[in-house]
Design a protein around this motif. Structure first.
Motif: not given
Length: 125
Positions: A83-111
């Motif tokens: 993460m470069n050029s960080l901004k105050p709006d980037d403040t958050a808890v960051y989580y990594c996550a694993l998708d077992l099925h390679g869903s096309k809905w990659y931007n949904s936490p539900d998959v």
């Protein structure tokens, strides 16, 4: 079963950089996808970036394009978020996550099937 452990968060001034790491253990997952999400206080968890293990294709949220870079080390079962050029709006808890099925809905936490515990990133102005 898969375990994901994030590290590398911290406090940084605006314009600075951080590198987050996500260590995966458990079953092999060379054909799966990994994602990073973030959640600011009082807000929903939102998509940041994802990467497909097999082909390396990536997807970035518009808010981080050109500033964040995801990468993997398959042999070490590691995923990184530079993460470069960080901004105050980037403040958050960051989580990594694993998708077992390679869903096309990659931007949904539900998959995503497995999540790490999160690492705090705070960007001061």
């Amino acid at each position: 079963q898969v375990q994901l452990v994030e590290s590398g968060g911290g406090l940084v001034q605006a314009g600075g950089s951080l590198r987050l790491s996500c260590a995966a253990s458990g079953r092999t997952f060379s054909s799966y996808a990994m994602g990073w999400f973030r959640q600011a206080p009082g807000k929903e968890r939102v998509f940041v970036v994802s990467i497909n293990w097999s082909g390396g294709s990536t997807h970035y949220a518009d808010s981080v394009k050109g500033r964040f870079t995801i990468s993997t080390d398959n042999a070490k079962k590691m995923v990184y978020l530079q993460m470069n050029s960080l901004k105050p709006d980037d403040t958050a808890v960051y989580y990594c996550a694993l998708d077992l099925h390679g869903s096309k809905w990659y931007n949904s936490p539900d998959v995503y099937d497995y999540w790490g515990q999160g690492t705090q990133v705070t960007v001061s102005s």
